[in-house]
Design a protein around this motif. Structure first.
Motif, short mmCIF file in Angstrom:
data_model
loop_
_atom_site.label_atom_id
_atom_site.label_comp_id
_atom_site.label_asym_id
_atom_site.label_seq_id
_atom_site.Cartn_x
_atom_site.Cartn_y
_atom_site.Cartn_z
N GLY A 153 -23.81 -1.77 -18.53
CA GLY A 153 -22.61 -1.80 -19.72
C GLY A 153 -23.02 -3.89 -19.89
O GLY A 153 -21.57 -3.85 -20.39
N ALA A 154 -23.67 -4.46 -20.39
CA ALA A 154 -23.80 -5.77 -20.65
C ALA A 154 -23.45 -5.85 -21.79
O ALA A 154 -23.99 -5.14 -23.01
CB ALA A 154 -24.88 -6.35 -19.81
N THR A 155 -23.15 -7.37 -22.21
CA THR A 155 -22.96 -7.48 -23.94
C THR A 155 -24.68 -8.16 -24.21
O THR A 155 -25.31 -8.71 -23.92
CB THR A 155 -21.49 -8.48 -24.43
OG1 THR A 155 -22.46 -9.64 -23.64
CG2 THR A 155 -20.50 -8.01 -23.61
N ARG A 156 -23.67 -7.95 -25.73
CA ARG A 156 -25.85 -8.50 -26.56
C ARG A 156 -25.70 -10.32 -25.83
O ARG A 156 -26.91 -10.56 -26.03
CB ARG A 156 -26.36 -8.40 -27.68
CG ARG A 156 -26.71 -8.72 -28.25
CD ARG A 156 -26.83 -8.34 -30.00
NE ARG A 156 -27.37 -7.31 -29.85
CZ ARG A 156 -26.84 -6.71 -31.82
NH1 ARG A 156 -27.42 -7.50 -32.45
NH2 ARG A 156 -27.19 -5.98 -31.46
N TRP A 157 -25.09 -10.47 -26.24
CA TRP A 157 -24.65 -12.22 -25.86
C TRP A 157 -25.50 -12.37 -24.06
O TRP A 157 -25.59 -12.77 -23.63
CB TRP A 157 -23.05 -12.52 -25.59
CG TRP A 157 -22.61 -14.49 -24.98
CD1 TRP A 157 -21.92 -14.71 -23.91
CD2 TRP A 157 -23.90 -15.01 -25.43
NE1 TRP A 157 -22.57 -15.98 -24.01
CE2 TRP A 157 -23.23 -16.40 -24.48
CE3 TRP A 157 -24.58 -15.88 -25.93
CZ2 TRP A 157 -23.67 -17.31 -24.05
CZ3 TRP A 157 -24.96 -16.79 -26.39
CH2 TRP A 157 -24.43 -17.86 -24.66
N GLN A 158 -24.16 -11.69 -22.98
CA GLN A 158 -24.66 -11.74 -21.48
C GLN A 158 -26.19 -11.91 -21.52
O GLN A 158 -27.03 -11.96 -20.95
CB GLN A 158 -24.01 -10.66 -21.07
CG GLN A 158 -22.42 -11.12 -20.55
CD GLN A 158 -22.19 -9.96 -20.29
OE1 GLN A 158 -22.18 -8.42 -20.14
NE2 GLN A 158 -20.50 -10.10 -19.67
N LEU B 187 -31.84 -1.86 -17.33
CA LEU B 187 -30.33 -1.99 -17.09
C LEU B 187 -29.41 -2.70 -17.26
O LEU B 187 -28.31 -2.59 -16.84
CB LEU B 187 -31.38 -2.65 -15.60
CG LEU B 187 -30.49 -2.83 -14.47
CD1 LEU B 187 -29.88 -1.61 -13.36
CD2 LEU B 187 -31.40 -3.86 -13.14
N TYR B 188 -29.47 -3.56 -17.86
CA TYR B 188 -28.60 -4.61 -18.38
C TYR B 188 -27.56 -3.64 -19.07
O TYR B 188 -26.46 -3.60 -18.72
CB TYR B 188 -28.90 -5.38 -19.09
CG TYR B 188 -29.57 -7.34 -18.25
CD1 TYR B 188 -28.32 -7.75 -18.22
CD2 TYR B 188 -29.94 -6.80 -17.06
CE1 TYR B 188 -28.72 -9.11 -18.27
CE2 TYR B 188 -30.20 -8.31 -16.84
CZ TYR B 188 -29.69 -8.99 -17.34
OH TYR B 188 -29.61 -10.18 -16.64
#
Length: 297
Positions: A192-197, A187-188
């Motif tokens: 489009g969530a970044t690896r850090w997010q 889902l992340y």
């Protein structure tokens, strides 16, 4: 219907109305009584067992007329802790300092390396086997090499305690970071969530219970590592740890002081474990089932 009989009592109906369909007051009261009983038993039972062990120890010494230089009575050990406090206190501070420094370094290093391991398979394949080798190798086998290459006694003891305490934090945190729900990861990624997010908002919260469990284990192991390192190093004199007091007391047949040092080591380990458990419950108590009241039972 007119001919239908009702079996609900007025009290049950009132309870259901008050609690909005929830459990009746009797069930809530029973649960509260059970929780109070569990809290009392959690404190009373260990105290009762400890008192029985001390009474058996004292009776054994008295009946067999064992001299203090072989086995002192429990009361004599307590008296020795008070009488020799000026000698034992600096040693306790030194051992506790090494323990806390080693635990701090193990925590910081273990968490950072765990994050690196979970973010890169190349790093994981390269360095995790080395961490396993350090964990399974006895510290008494490594210490002669440390003794050769490191001059400072404090640094020697700190390295040994760090090696012992490092792996539980590394392995538990790595397991926690890898245990984040894969559906949520997808889902992340979909949004489009970044690896850090993903690491910050998903993996780190998921790893928190595992990390705190490893921290409780590492706290006791850091103390064990510090004491074992002092035994292997064989240091003596002012400013050394409780293990050195034990060695010195054994050579002088001052067995009451030896037992007093052992009591202080055990008490220190208990305080470390309780402190870390309280911190863990404060962090997890409001959102994770492992620390919520009742423990899911």
């Amino acid at each position: 219907m007119a001919g239908e009989s009702r079996t609900d009592s007025p009290g049950a109906v009132a309870d259901a109305a008050i609690h909005g369909g929830g459990p009746p007051r009797s069930a809530i009261g029973a649960r509260q009584r059970r929780e109070r009983r569990d809290r009392v038993l959690r404190v009373a039972l260990p105290i009762a067992v400890l008192a029985a062990v001390l009474a058996a120890w004292d009776l054994l010494v008295v009946l067999n007329e064992i001299p203090p230089y072989i086995l002192p009575r429990p009361g004599q050990v307590v008296t020795t802790v008070w009488a020799d406090w000026a000698i034992l206190w600096p040693s306790l501070v030194n051992t506790l300092t090494i323990t806390m420094l080693a635990l701090t370094l193990a925590t910081v290093g273990g968490v950072l390396i765990s994050i690196a391991l979970t973010q890169s398979r190349i790093v994981e394949y390269s360095f995790f086997p080395i961490a396993v080798v350090l964990q399974v190798t006895p510290i008494v086998a490594i210490f002669p090499l440390i003794n050769i290459y490191v001059e400072s006694v404090l640094a020697k003891l700190l390295i040994c305690a760090w090696i012992v305490a490092f792996f539980p934090i590394l392995s538990n945190t790595t397991l926690g970071l890898n245990s984040a729900d894969r559906n949520l990861r997808d889902l992340y990624r979909l949004y489009g969530a970044t690896r850090w997010q993903t690491l910050r908002y998903l993996q780190l919260p998921a790893a928190m219970p595992y990390f705190l469990g490893g921290l409780r284990i590492a706290g006791g192991l850091a103390l064990i590592g510090a004491v074992v390192a002092e035994f292997v190093a064989g240091t003596s004199g002012f400013g050394t740890g409780l293990a050195s007091r034990i060695i010195e007391s054994g050579y002088r047949l001052n067995i009451p002081r030896l037992f007093a040092a052992l009591v202080l080591i055990s008490a220190t380990g208990i305080v470390i474990y309780i402190t870390l458990s309280v911190v863990s419950n404060m962090i997890l108590g409001k959102w994770h089932e492992s620390a919520m009241k009742g423990g899911g039972r």
